[in-house]
Scaffold this motif. Sequence first.
Motif, PDB file in Angstrom:
ATOM      1  N   TYR A 116       0.763  -1.212  -0.127  1.00 25.44           N
ATOM      2  CA  TYR A 116       0.122   0.097   0.023  1.00 25.44           C
ATOM      3  C   TYR A 116       1.008   1.283  -0.028  1.00 25.44           C
ATOM      4  CZ  TYR A 116      -3.407   3.513   1.587  1.00 25.44           C
ATOM      5  OH  TYR A 116      -4.091   4.713   1.536  1.00 25.44           O
ATOM      6  N   ALA A 123     -19.620  10.434   1.230  1.00 21.83           N
ATOM      7  CA  ALA A 123     -19.322  10.728   2.437  1.00 21.83           C
ATOM      8  C   ALA A 123     -19.020  12.471   2.595  1.00 21.83           C
ATOM      9  CB  ALA A 123     -18.330  10.232   3.089  1.00 21.83           C
ATOM     10  N   ALA A 175     -25.467   9.054   4.529  1.00 20.22           N
ATOM     11  CA  ALA A 175     -25.942   7.865   4.606  1.00 20.22           C
ATOM     12  C   ALA A 175     -24.932   6.845   5.236  1.00 20.22           C
ATOM     13  CB  ALA A 175     -26.460   7.083   3.247  1.00 20.22           C
ATOM     14  N   GLY A 176     -23.772   7.260   5.127  1.00 22.71           N
ATOM     15  CA  GLY A 176     -22.480   6.467   5.597  1.00 22.71           C
ATOM     16  C   GLY A 176     -22.405   6.768   6.923  1.00 22.71           C
ATOM     17  N   PRO A 177     -21.226   6.137   7.550  1.00 22.66           N
ATOM     18  CA  PRO A 177     -20.823   6.254   8.992  1.00 22.66           C
ATOM     19  C   PRO A 177     -20.633   7.637   9.456  1.00 22.66           C
ATOM     20  CG  PRO A 177     -19.061   5.314   7.996  1.00 22.66           C
ATOM     21  CD  PRO A 177     -20.181   5.415   6.737  1.00 22.66           C
ATOM     22  N   LEU A 207     -24.722   0.638   5.569  1.00 17.99           N
ATOM     23  CA  LEU A 207     -23.761   1.676   5.085  1.00 17.99           C
ATOM     24  C   LEU A 207     -22.794   2.342   6.212  1.00 17.99           C
ATOM     25  CD1 LEU A 207     -25.548   3.461   1.997  1.00 17.99           C
ATOM     26  CD2 LEU A 207     -23.780   1.584   1.983  1.00 17.99           C
ATOM     27  N   THR A 208     -23.463   2.406   7.473  1.00 17.20           N
ATOM     28  CA  THR A 208     -22.831   2.888   8.587  1.00 17.20           C
ATOM     29  C   THR A 208     -21.615   2.286   8.909  1.00 17.20           C
ATOM     30  OG1 THR A 208     -23.893   1.628  10.138  1.00 17.20           O
ATOM     31  CG2 THR A 208     -24.721   4.035   9.399  1.00 17.20           C
ATOM     32  N   VAL A 240     -17.821  -0.078   3.126  1.00 16.20           N
ATOM     33  CA  VAL A 240     -17.475   1.083   4.021  1.00 16.20           C
ATOM     34  C   VAL A 240     -16.064   1.076   4.456  1.00 16.20           C
ATOM     35  CG1 VAL A 240     -18.318   2.640   6.024  1.00 16.20           C
ATOM     36  CG2 VAL A 240     -19.998   0.776   4.771  1.00 16.20           C
ATOM     37  N   LEU A 256     -13.792   2.251   7.159  1.00 12.96           N
ATOM     38  CA  LEU A 256     -13.762   2.907   8.522  1.00 12.96           C
ATOM     39  C   LEU A 256     -12.044   3.032   8.907  1.00 12.96           C
ATOM     40  CD1 LEU A 256     -16.512   1.119  10.251  1.00 12.96           C
ATOM     41  CD2 LEU A 256     -16.556   3.402   9.358  1.00 12.96           C
ATOM     42  N   PRO A 314      -7.282   6.363   2.995  1.00 16.86           N
ATOM     43  CA  PRO A 314      -7.880   6.067   2.022  1.00 16.86           C
ATOM     44  C   PRO A 314      -7.563   4.854   1.438  1.00 16.86           C
ATOM     45  CG  PRO A 314      -6.629   8.072   1.629  1.00 16.86           C
ATOM     46  CD  PRO A 314      -6.342   7.477   2.945  1.00 16.86           C
ATOM     47  N   TYR A 315      -8.602   3.973   0.802  1.00 17.70           N
ATOM     48  CA  TYR A 315      -8.495   2.652   0.279  1.00 17.70           C
ATOM     49  C   TYR A 315      -8.658   2.537  -1.122  1.00 17.70           C
ATOM     50  CZ  TYR A 315      -9.492  -2.323  -0.347  1.00 17.70           C
ATOM     51  OH  TYR A 315      -9.423  -3.513  -0.797  1.00 17.70           O
ATOM     52  N   VAL A 366     -10.532   0.825  -3.920  1.00 15.07           N
ATOM     53  CA  VAL A 366     -11.497   0.265  -4.039  1.00 15.07           C
ATOM     54  C   VAL A 366     -11.950  -0.192  -5.137  1.00 15.07           C
ATOM     55  CG1 VAL A 366     -13.332   1.745  -4.022  1.00 15.07           C
ATOM     56  CG2 VAL A 366     -13.644  -0.519  -2.939  1.00 15.07           C
ATOM     57  N   ILE A 421     -10.972   5.861  -5.473  1.00 16.73           N
ATOM     58  CA  ILE A 421     -10.319   5.811  -3.991  1.00 16.73           C
ATOM     59  C   ILE A 421     -11.245   6.103  -3.085  1.00 16.73           C
ATOM     60  CG2 ILE A 421      -9.006   7.353  -2.496  1.00 16.73           C
ATOM     61  CD1 ILE A 421      -7.568   8.626  -4.701  1.00 16.73           C
ATOM     62  N   MET A 479     -12.590   7.086   0.315  1.00 17.40           N
ATOM     63  CA  MET A 479     -11.967   7.776   1.540  1.00 17.40           C
ATOM     64  C   MET A 479     -12.467   7.471   2.851  1.00 17.40           C
ATOM     65  SD  MET A 479      -9.868   9.845   0.163  1.00 17.40           S
ATOM     66  CE  MET A 479      -9.483  11.163   1.119  1.00 17.40           C
ATOM     67  N   PRO A 480     -11.724   7.466   4.042  1.00 18.77           N
ATOM     68  CA  PRO A 480     -12.455   7.241   5.310  1.00 18.77           C
ATOM     69  C   PRO A 480     -13.639   7.814   5.300  1.00 18.77           C
ATOM     70  CG  PRO A 480     -10.020   7.828   5.517  1.00 18.77           C
ATOM     71  CD  PRO A 480     -10.516   8.166   4.014  1.00 18.77           C
ATOM     72  N   ARG A 481     -14.768   6.970   5.672  1.00 18.65           N
ATOM     73  CA  ARG A 481     -16.131   7.264   6.013  1.00 18.65           C
ATOM     74  C   ARG A 481     -16.733   7.376   4.876  1.00 18.65           C
ATOM     75  NH1 ARG A 481     -13.156  10.677   9.046  1.00 18.65           N
ATOM     76  NH2 ARG A 481     -13.334  10.557  11.464  1.00 18.65           N
ATOM     77  N   ASP A 482     -16.153   6.980   3.672  1.00 18.80           N
ATOM     78  CA  ASP A 482     -17.044   6.732   2.481  1.00 18.80           C
ATOM     79  C   ASP A 482     -17.409   5.384   2.247  1.00 18.80           C
ATOM     80  OD1 ASP A 482     -16.238   8.178  -0.898  1.00 18.80           O
ATOM     81  OD2 ASP A 482     -18.330   7.646  -0.032  1.00 18.80           O
ATOM     82  N   TYR A 483     -18.359   5.202   1.497  1.00 20.06           N
ATOM     83  CA  TYR A 483     -18.825   4.104   1.205  1.00 20.06           C
ATOM     84  C   TYR A 483     -18.938   3.611  -0.372  1.00 20.06           C
ATOM     85  CZ  TYR A 483     -23.493   6.011   0.740  1.00 20.06           C
ATOM     86  OH  TYR A 483     -24.615   6.792   0.491  1.00 20.06           O
ATOM     87  N   GLU A 484     -18.922   2.355  -0.781  1.00 16.50           N
ATOM     88  CA  GLU A 484     -19.382   2.063  -2.190  1.00 16.50           C
ATOM     89  C   GLU A 484     -20.505   1.049  -2.221  1.00 16.50           C
ATOM     90  OE1 GLU A 484     -17.373   2.850  -5.795  1.00 16.50           O
ATOM     91  OE2 GLU A 484     -19.558   2.658  -5.155  1.00 16.50           O
TER      92      GLU A 484
END
Lengths: 262, 964
Positions: free
Chosen positions: A64, A145, A179-181, B15-16, B172, B174, B178-179, B181, B262, B264-269
Motif C-alpha cells: 500500500y 461521505a 448515509a454512511g458512517p 452503510l454505517t 464502508v 472505517l 484512503p483505500y 476500492v 479511491i 476515502m475514510p467514512r466513504d462507502y461504495e
Amino acid sequence: MIPLTLAAAAHAAPACSRDGALPTGPVQAWLWDGMLGLAQPICPATTVGIGPRALLLADTPAFYGRIVASGTIEARLALSERTAVGLTMEPAHYESTISALSSSWFGYGATTLTATQRVDEGGPIGLAMVGRLVLPTSIGLYGHAWPFSADVGMAMQAEHGPWSAHGQVGLAATAGVGAGPTALATGLPITLGGVWRPSGGFSTVIDLQSSLGYTASLDHLALAPALRFGTGRFGMEVGGSIPLAGENRTLTVVRVGAGARL
Amino acid sequence: MLLAALFIACKIGCLTGTDDQCVVPSPCEGVAFTCEDGGTVEVYVLQEGDPLPVLGQNVLASPGDIVLRNGHVAAVVDGLDHPHYTAPTGGSLLDLAPVDGTDGLRNIFQATGLLPGDAVNYTEVRILETGENGVGAVQFRGTLDGHPDIPVATRYEIRPCDEGVRIRTEVVNLEPDPYPVFLVDAFYWGGREALPFTPGPGFEHPSFGLTTLADALRDVPWMATGAHGAGAASYGVTSCDHPNLQGFQSREFSAMGAPKRILMPRDYEVFERFVSTDRRSSVAGGADIAQEVRGQSVGSEHVTVSGRLVAEDGRGLGELARASLVIRDEEGDAASQVVPEADGSWHVELPPDHDYTLEILSYGQVVQTSTTKVGGAAVEVGDLTVPAVGELVIDGLVDGATDQLLVFVHPSEQAAEEALSAPLYGNWDSCAPLLGHPFGPSPACNRVLVNGPTTVLVPAGTYDLYAAAGPFTTLGRTDHVTVGPGETVSATVEVQTLPLQPAGTLSADFHVHGRQSFDSAIPDLDRVRAFLAARVEVVASTDHDVVNDYADAVRQLSADDRMRLLVGLETTGHILFPLVETTIYPKVIGHFNFWPLPYDPAGPWRGAPWDEIAEPGELFDRVEDMGLLPSGVKQMNHPWGGIQFGRDYAWPQAIGLDATLDLPTEYDGTGQGLFLRTPPGARHSNADFDTEEVMNSSSNELFQQYRAIWHYLLNQGIVRAGTANSDSHSLTDNVLGTPRNLVWSDTDVASFDEPVFDTAVRDGRMIGTNGPIIEVSMLGTDGAFHTPSVHPFAPEPNGALTLKVSAAPWVPVDEVRIIVNGALVKTITPTVVPADPFGTEDLVRLDTTLPLTELVSGSGDAWIVVEAGAPLEPNADLDCNGIPDTGDNNRDGTIDWRDVEDLEEDPGDTCFDTVGPFTEPPEPAWNTPAFFFERVTPNGHPNAFTNPLVLDRDGDGGYAGVAR
C-alpha cells in the motif's frame, strides 16, 4: 519548562512584537487533510500565501502506498491586534492510492477556515484561543461521505532574543454526514517547538507534532523541521513532518509556503 | 440538536458499517420481470437428504448452503464454513442455473482488489426473506479479509419471475487512510469452459499480467458467457446502479463491478447488479436478459433480431462447432453471439439503429456473412444458408473387435491442415479441424471417441485417421479418407495389441481431471471412455479441491472388470498467504495429489478438506483427517514451473528452492528451510509426500526441470518415487495415459488390492513412460536381482546393469541415457529401428548389460536411473539455481543471454535474474517416425525413465544421499 519560560520572559520582548514577513510560530506542514490538528501561529497578521504540499506513505508489507500533492492558497486577515481569521483553499489536490490496482483523483481539495483570538495581557508570553473548521469541498474525491472536521485549542508563543518557543494543545474531531458512517473521531493534538532566528531574514524551526486518540492511542509523534526566509514583505518556509512513532503510516510530508504580509 | 440530526439522519442499509441489525436494501428496485403464473419464491438452508436444487456436474452445493429459487432459476450460495476456491469464507454464489438447465458456474465471489486481503471474509449470514412476501433474500456481513475496519455486506435476492439473482454489496471504509476500492464480482471460469464476452471485443480480450492488469480494465454495459462446450447454462451480468460495469476478462477470471476509485475514510461504495442465467449456452442467453435489465434500470434500448440458419445438408444445427453466429456492428465491434437451436432458429437482443454484420462460423471459420439494418423495431432476418459439410462414420477395432478408441482426425496434407486450423472464437490452441469445443465432450478439437460406428460431421476434405490404444498397441492409420459436402463416408481404424507390457505390471495414470475440476468441461462418461480408450488399468481421479468418483460412469460403461479407480483429490492453492519469511510476496504451496479418499456425494467439497492457507505438512494432516489411509499416497505434482495469477503450481518453486544448496535440516527462516520443516502443530513434515511427478503432460515440456528437482532430492537423500502422469483435463490438452506409469505389484485388475498396489507405488516399483518400456535389474550381494525402487540394496561389486528397452514400432527410441547421481554417464544409440511404424516388428530396441564398474566410480552410495526416447534439447541453468531454464533458442550452438527472450543486452553477470524460455524440439517433418508419434501424442516426444536403483555401496545398510 513553563516556569523556566516564565522566568526568561522577564527579560523577553512582548510576544508578536517582531516586524517583517518572516513566518512565525509552528511549522506549517500538516499530516491530516485540511490542516486538521495543525498548530496555528498566534500573532494576528494580514497575509496572503501559496504553497505546494506533498505527502508520501509507503507500507510495503501491506502493498500500500499513498501520494498526495496539492497546492494551497491562503489568506489571513487581522481584524485587530488580537484577532485574526483565515481561509485556506486547495484548488489543486492530487490523490493517489497505490496497491495491486491503483487509483488516483485530481480536483479541488479541502476548504479550511481558521480563527485566532489572543487572550494574554500583551506580555512576553502570548496566549491565544485558536480554532479551525475543515469543510468537505473535495467533491468527487468523496463519493458519498461528507466529513466535517474541526479543532480548537490553546496556543502559546514566547520570544527571547533570537529564540522563541511555541506550542498548542487542543481537541480535534471529525464526523461524517450522510448515509454512511458518522464515525466520530476525536483526538488530542499537541505541538511543541522552538525557533532560532539569528537575523531578520532567516530562521530555523524544529517542532514536535503529536496526536493522541484520534485513530489510535498514539496517532503520531512527528519531527517537523523548517527553514524560513524573509525579505521586505515576503517570506517563505520550507518545512516537513516526519512521523517517528504512532499508527500513522505516513513517511513524510514536505511543504513549501510563500507569502506576503500586507 | 440540528447538528446532531444532520449526522444521524439518512442512515440506510449497512452503510454505517457498525449497525449489527442493519439490513441491506433490496437491489435493482426498478427491475421487474413478469411471468404467466405469477411465480413463487423460496429461500432455505439445504439440509442433509435434500435433493440438489441445481443440476449438472459443476454443482457443489452441500448441506448448510443457502438455496434461493423460483419457478425459473435456482441458486446456491455457499455456507460460511464452505468456502470455495479464492474466497476465504462462504458467501459466494456457487451454483446457478435455470430450473430446466445445467449449472455451468464455478463460483462468483466478491472482492475489492487483487490482493488476498481484498477478498471478503463473511462472518455472519441471515435469511431476510423466505419468500412468503414474494421476495427471497439472504444477507451476508463481514469485512475485507485483510482489513477488519472495512465492513462489507451483501444481499442476494430473488423474486418470483426473475431470470437470475439480484445482488447488492456495500463496502464502508472505517480505516484512517484512503483505500483503493474496486468492488467487483469475480467470476471464476477456470480456463477451459465458458468464455466471457463483452460488447466490443467480443471473446477476444487484451492479455495482461498482474502488473499490467490496470491497462486491461474496460467499461462495458454488460458481460455474458458463451461457448460452453458441455451444454451448460449461460450467464450475464449488468449493473442496476451504474451506467456501465468496469472490469477485465480472461479465460480464468472475469471481474466486473463498479468503477475503481479511491474510497476515502467514512466513504462507502455500493454495487447493485443482476446476474442472469439462461438455458442456452450462447452469449445471447445471458446477454438478452442483461439487456432487458439495463433497459429497465438505465433506460437503454434493445430490439429483437431473429432468423433461421438452414444447413445445405440439413445436418448438425444446434451444435456449437457446426454453426454459430457472431454479430458485429458497423465499427466491427462484436455485439452478441448465438448458437441456433436444432431447427436453425435463433434470436438475440441488440441495440437499435445499427447496421449489423452477421458472421456465420462453422468449425471455427467464417463461412458466410450477411448484413442487416436494425432500426427501432424487431427485425426478422430470414433464412441464412450454412454450407454443407461431410459426414464421417468412424469405427475403431482393437484386436479385431469393437472397443473404445480415441481417433485423431488430421488433414492429409500440410496445406490443408494450415487452412483448416482455427481456434474457438480466437481462444485456446487452434484445431485442425475444430470438430467441437476443444475441452468439451467428444468430438473435441480433432479428437473423436468411438465405440462402434460413430458419426461426426467434418468440413469437406481429405483426412488421415490415427489411433493407438495406449503405447502397447500398434498405431492404426486409415489415410486419405475423402469426404465431400453432403457426403457420408465410413472409415475404420484398426489397432492391435503388442506383447510389450511386462508381466506383473499395471498401467496407471495418477493425475486425471474431469468436469468436477474448475478447469475441465469433459463429462464423466467421456472421461471414463478415455480411460478405456487409453487402456489405462488404474486411474486416480484427482479433481481440483473436490473428491470425485467416476463409479457411475464406470458402471454405465460396464468397465468394472477393465479398470480400477483410485478415488482421490488434487489440492490447489488459491488463497495467497505469507509463506516465505524472506519475501513480502504471499504464496501458495503448489499442487498435491492424494488417494484414496472417501467420496461423500453430498458433502462439502465431496469429502475433501479445505486446502487453503497451509504448509504441506498441515495439508497432509487435514487430508489424513478426511480419511486418507496410511497405505495411501501423497504426491507432489509438477515440481517446477508454472504460475497463474501469482499462484505457483509447484511447491519447490514457491519456496524458491536452490538446487545448488543443501537442504537445511533445521528451519532457518528461508524458503529452502521450509522444505524439510514440520510446521508448528503439524504431524507431518513438508517433505512427507511419497511420490513426485517426473513426467507430466503429453508434451512433457518441463521434464528436464522436474527431473532436476527429483535428482537433487535423491542426492540429498530424500528418496521419493518418481511418477509419470498425463494431468489430462480433456480429450485435447493432454491425452489420458500419456504419459503413464507401469507398476510392478502383486495385484491385478481382477482381484485388485489397493493397499498392495499403493505400497508398490510408494516403493517406486515402476517406470514412467509415454511409449518406451525400460526394464532394468541388478544383482545384489543377497543373490537377488533388484529392480528399481526407493529401497537401497547392496550391489554385487562386479555385477552389471541388465537393460532392455522395448517400444511399439511407432515410438522412436533414438537414445538411451544412463544417469548416475544426476550426471549423464553413458548414452547408447539403439541400433534397432523399426522399418514400418505401422507394423508389429522390431519391438525390442536394446537388450544389453553394462558392467557396474563402467557406470559408477568411487565407493560411496549412488543411484542409477535409465531414460530412453528422443534426444533431449540442450538447456542451461542461467540463473544458477541448479534447475535448467533456458535453451539454445537462437540455434547458434551456445546458450547465453542472447537466448533469453526478455533480455535485450548482456546483463554482465554470471547468473541472470531473467531467464527462459526452454527450447522445444522442432516440429517433426511430415511422414517421419517422429511425425507419426506426434499424430497421437500432440507436441510430444518419446520419453521414459526408471525409478532409481539405490545402491548401498558403503555397506552401512542404508542410503543417506550423495556427497557433493
